[in-house]
Each structure stands twice: as structure tokens, then as C-alpha cells.
Scaffold this motif. Structure first.
Motif, PDB file in Angstrom:
ATOM      1  N   GLY A 185       0.823  -1.207   0.000  1.00  0.00           N
ATOM      2  CA  GLY A 185       0.000   0.000   0.000  1.00  0.00           C
ATOM      3  C   GLY A 185       0.854   1.254   0.000  1.00  0.00           C
ATOM      4  O   GLY A 185       1.948   1.296  -0.575  1.00  0.00           O
ATOM      5  N   ASP A 186       0.365   2.308   0.666  1.00  0.00           N
ATOM      6  CA  ASP A 186       1.078   3.584   0.710  1.00  0.00           C
ATOM      7  C   ASP A 186       2.321   3.490   1.585  1.00  0.00           C
ATOM      8  O   ASP A 186       2.287   2.944   2.697  1.00  0.00           O
ATOM      9  N   ILE A 187       3.420   4.045   1.083  1.00  0.00           N
ATOM     10  CA  ILE A 187       4.699   4.028   1.786  1.00  0.00           C
ATOM     11  C   ILE A 187       5.230   5.455   1.859  1.00  0.00           C
ATOM     12  O   ILE A 187       5.169   6.198   0.877  1.00  0.00           O
ATOM     13  N   THR A 188       5.730   5.817   3.008  1.00  0.00           N
ATOM     14  CA  THR A 188       6.365   7.118   3.179  1.00  0.00           C
ATOM     15  C   THR A 188       7.838   6.914   3.493  1.00  0.00           C
ATOM     16  O   THR A 188       8.193   6.115   4.372  1.00  0.00           O
ATOM     17  N   VAL A 189       8.691   7.602   2.768  1.00  0.00           N
ATOM     18  CA  VAL A 189      10.134   7.560   3.009  1.00  0.00           C
ATOM     19  C   VAL A 189      10.561   8.941   3.490  1.00  0.00           C
ATOM     20  O   VAL A 189      10.290   9.953   2.806  1.00  0.00           O
ATOM     21  N   ALA A 190      11.202   9.006   4.651  1.00  0.00           N
ATOM     22  CA  ALA A 190      11.604  10.286   5.231  1.00  0.00           C
ATOM     23  C   ALA A 190      13.046  10.220   5.727  1.00  0.00           C
ATOM     24  O   ALA A 190      13.553   9.140   6.066  1.00  0.00           O
ATOM     25  N   VAL A 191      13.696  11.370   5.743  1.00  0.00           N
ATOM     26  CA  VAL A 191      15.050  11.450   6.283  1.00  0.00           C
ATOM     27  C   VAL A 191      14.975  11.366   7.798  1.00  0.00           C
ATOM     28  O   VAL A 191      14.168  12.050   8.430  1.00  0.00           O
ATOM     29  N   ASP A 192      15.833  10.521   8.371  1.00  0.00           N
ATOM     30  CA  ASP A 192      15.861  10.345   9.828  1.00  0.00           C
ATOM     31  C   ASP A 192      17.322  10.347  10.274  1.00  0.00           C
ATOM     32  O   ASP A 192      17.943   9.295  10.396  1.00  0.00           O
ATOM     33  N   GLY A 193      17.858  11.536  10.476  1.00  0.00           N
ATOM     34  CA  GLY A 193      19.265  11.647  10.856  1.00  0.00           C
ATOM     35  C   GLY A 193      20.169  11.276   9.697  1.00  0.00           C
ATOM     36  O   GLY A 193      20.105  11.874   8.617  1.00  0.00           O
ATOM     37  N   SER A 194      20.987  10.235   9.880  1.00  0.00           N
ATOM     38  CA  SER A 194      21.949   9.830   8.853  1.00  0.00           C
ATOM     39  C   SER A 194      21.422   8.709   7.960  1.00  0.00           C
ATOM     40  O   SER A 194      22.162   8.150   7.157  1.00  0.00           O
ATOM     41  N   HIS A 195      20.139   8.366   8.100  1.00  0.00           N
ATOM     42  CA  HIS A 195      19.557   7.297   7.292  1.00  0.00           C
ATOM     43  C   HIS A 195      18.120   7.669   6.897  1.00  0.00           C
ATOM     44  O   HIS A 195      17.690   8.792   7.118  1.00  0.00           O
ATOM     45  N   LEU A 196      17.414   6.709   6.321  1.00  0.00           N
ATOM     46  CA  LEU A 196      16.025   6.915   5.940  1.00  0.00           C
ATOM     47  C   LEU A 196      15.106   6.092   6.836  1.00  0.00           C
ATOM     48  O   LEU A 196      15.497   5.034   7.340  1.00  0.00           O
ATOM     49  N   LYS A 197      13.885   6.593   7.017  1.00  0.00           N
ATOM     50  CA  LYS A 197      12.859   5.827   7.718  1.00  0.00           C
ATOM     51  C   LYS A 197      11.737   5.529   6.738  1.00  0.00           C
ATOM     52  O   LYS A 197      11.207   6.434   6.093  1.00  0.00           O
ATOM     53  N   LEU A 198      11.423   4.253   6.611  1.00  0.00           N
ATOM     54  CA  LEU A 198      10.369   3.827   5.701  1.00  0.00           C
ATOM     55  C   LEU A 198       9.158   3.422   6.526  1.00  0.00           C
ATOM     56  O   LEU A 198       9.264   2.588   7.438  1.00  0.00           O
ATOM     57  N   SER A 199       7.993   4.011   6.235  1.00  0.00           N
ATOM     58  CA  SER A 199       6.770   3.748   7.011  1.00  0.00           C
ATOM     59  C   SER A 199       5.664   3.269   6.080  1.00  0.00           C
ATOM     60  O   SER A 199       5.478   3.796   4.979  1.00  0.00           O
ATOM     61  N   SER A 200       4.933   2.261   6.552  1.00  0.00           N
ATOM     62  CA  SER A 200       3.785   1.735   5.815  1.00  0.00           C
ATOM     63  C   SER A 200       2.730   1.361   6.834  1.00  0.00           C
ATOM     64  O   SER A 200       2.919   0.411   7.610  1.00  0.00           O
TER      65      SER A 200
END
Length: 257
Positions: A185-200
Motif C-alpha cells: 500500500g502507501d509508503i512514506t520515506v523520510a530522512v531520519d538523521g543519517s539514514h532513511l525511515k520507511l513507514s507503511s
């Protein structure tokens, strides 16, 4: 009495002379036979595989139980390992793990660890499991054959994540945005410090960079490949598990950086 003793001595001497004697370099011969057997296993050459087994072989498997006789074991390999034309199994000994022990009575023991890989149509080979083995070899009818096999401690393979590299916030920001996945389904990718955070949905986890467009999870063998058309902006994510593409997420309109 002397005649009886003489006959007994002659019989013993004859038996000793006629007993099969394996080649001098037993370890090299057994290891060569072992390598040859597993080649037949990996290629499903069942007619040849049986030549490396004694007629009364016993195969003990911690999950599948006991298989007795050459005919039953070859039939089991035919049905379970070679029965699916869309799935090829490959066994490989873990490098450096195989140990050799000579045994009395023209026997020898090989013990070690091995891993199993699977290849399916249009997919790269992937590791599916590992186990320990103890194989008893005997010199029978002029060649080395397996007579007792123990395969145990089957388990999944422990995942060891690779080393991450650091990317700038600007480089990470080019990948951030909303994506739509066929599976998740819908996925959000966001910057989280020195890496990425992927949320679904209610789930989220950190993903770390292998390269400017390749990311991985530390929990299990999940890879995320950010892709772009030639000369264009990132427009999708390919999700791989154990090397196989399991999902694809496309970037939503207006989210390109």
C-alpha cells in the motif's frame, strides 16, 4: 589336530589376503567421492548418485526421519529435491568446515556444515537454510560409498547486515517522499538523521545506505533499490528479499525531488 589348525590358519590367511584394501591416500579418495556424490545431487543425476551409496544405507534427518536403503533414498531425492522442474536445489559445504576422521574396518567419517540454495525461474539463486552433517563412508565393492548419514540442526541462515555508508542530508532528501506499493500500500520515506525511515501503515523501520540508491534493513535481508529513468528523477523502489524482487513501489505525482 595339526591339520585342523593348519586349515584354520590357511583360511585366515586367505581371508586376509582377499579382503578389500582401499587406496593408500584414504582422505583424498573419500573427499573426492564426497565431492562427486554431491555433484550428482546438485545436477539430479540420480542414476549415478546411487553408485555412491551402499545398498543398506541409513539416512537420518532431524526433520524427515529415517530413510533406509539405497532405493528409498534415491527415490526420496527424486521426489523432494528433483521433483519440481521450476525449483533447483544446490547443496554446498561451508568452506573450511569439513573434517575427516579415519575409522577402523575400511571406514571414514566426514563431518561439517552445509548450506542449501534454491534457484527459481527469472530469480537469482538464494540461500534457504543450513545444517550439520555426519557421513560415514565405507570401502565396498572396490569404491567408497556412504553407508550412514546424519543431517541435523537444520535452521534458517543468520542474517549479517552489511556495513553502511554515510550520505548527506541532501542526497537522502532526493529519495524522500510518498510511494504506492502493490503489496504494502502507501509508503512514506523520510530522512531520519543519517539514514532513511520507511513507514507503511503502523509499521516503520530504518534503512541504511549501501550506495546513493541502494539501502538495506538491519533486521533481515531486505534491500531497497531506488530507481530512476535515464536522466530522470527517482520514480520507484524495488524491494528485494534474499535477493529476489518481492515488491515494487512507485513514487506518487508531485513527490519527485
Amino acid at each position: 589336530m595339526k591339520s585342523a589348525l593348519a586349515f584354520f590358519a590357511l583360511s585366515l590367511a586367505t581371508t586376509t589376503v582377499c579382503a578389500e584394501t582401499p587406496p593408500a591416500d584414504v582422505e583424498a579418495a573419500v573427499r573426492a567421492a564426497d565431492e562427486a556424490f554431491w555433484k550428482t545431487y546438485n545436477t539430479c543425476d540420480l542414476a549415478t548418485a546411487g553408485d555412491y551409496l551402499t545398498v543398506d544405507i541409513e539416512f537420518y534427518h532431524d526433520k524427515g526421519g529415517l530413510t533406509k536403503s539405497r532405493a528409498e533414498l534415491v527415490d526420496s531425492i527424486k521426489k523432494n529435491i528433483c521433483g519440481n522442474p521450476d525449483q533447483r536445489v544446490r547443496r554446498e559445504a561451508v568452506a573450511g568446515s569439513v573434517q575427516f576422521y579415519p575409522m577402523a574396518g575400511n571406514r571414514a567419517l566426514l563431518i561439517g556444515d552445509h548450506r542449501f540454495y534454491i534457484t527459481e525461474p527469472d530469480k537469482p539463486e538464494y540461500l534457504t537454510g543450513q545444517a550439520k552433517f555426519d557421513d560415514l563412508w565405507e570401502y565396498v565393492d572396490g569404491r567408497w560409498r556412504m553407508s550412514r548419514v546424519f543431517s541435523y540442526s537444520h535452521s534458517g541462515v543468520t542474517y549479517t547486515p552489511p556495513a553502511a555508508i554515510e550520505l548527506s542530508v541532501a542526497a537522502l532528501s532526493k529519495l524522500a517522499g510518498r510511494y504506492a506499493s502493490r503489496q504494502g500500500g502507501d509508503i512514506t520515506v523520510a530522512v531520519d538523521g543519517s539514514h532513511l525511515k520507511l513507514s507503511s501503515g503502523s509499521h516503520s523501520f530504518a534503512i541504511f545506505a549501501l550506495s546513493p540508491t541502494q539501502f538495506f534493513a538491519k533486521e533481515r535481508d531486505l534491500r531497497f533499490e531506488f530507481s530512476a529513468p535515464k536522466g530522470g528523477a527517482i520514480d520507484r523502489i524495488f524491494v528485494r528479499e534474499n535477493g529476489n524482487v518481492v515488491d515494487e513501489a512507485r513514487r506518487q505525482p508531485g513527490e519527485s525531488k
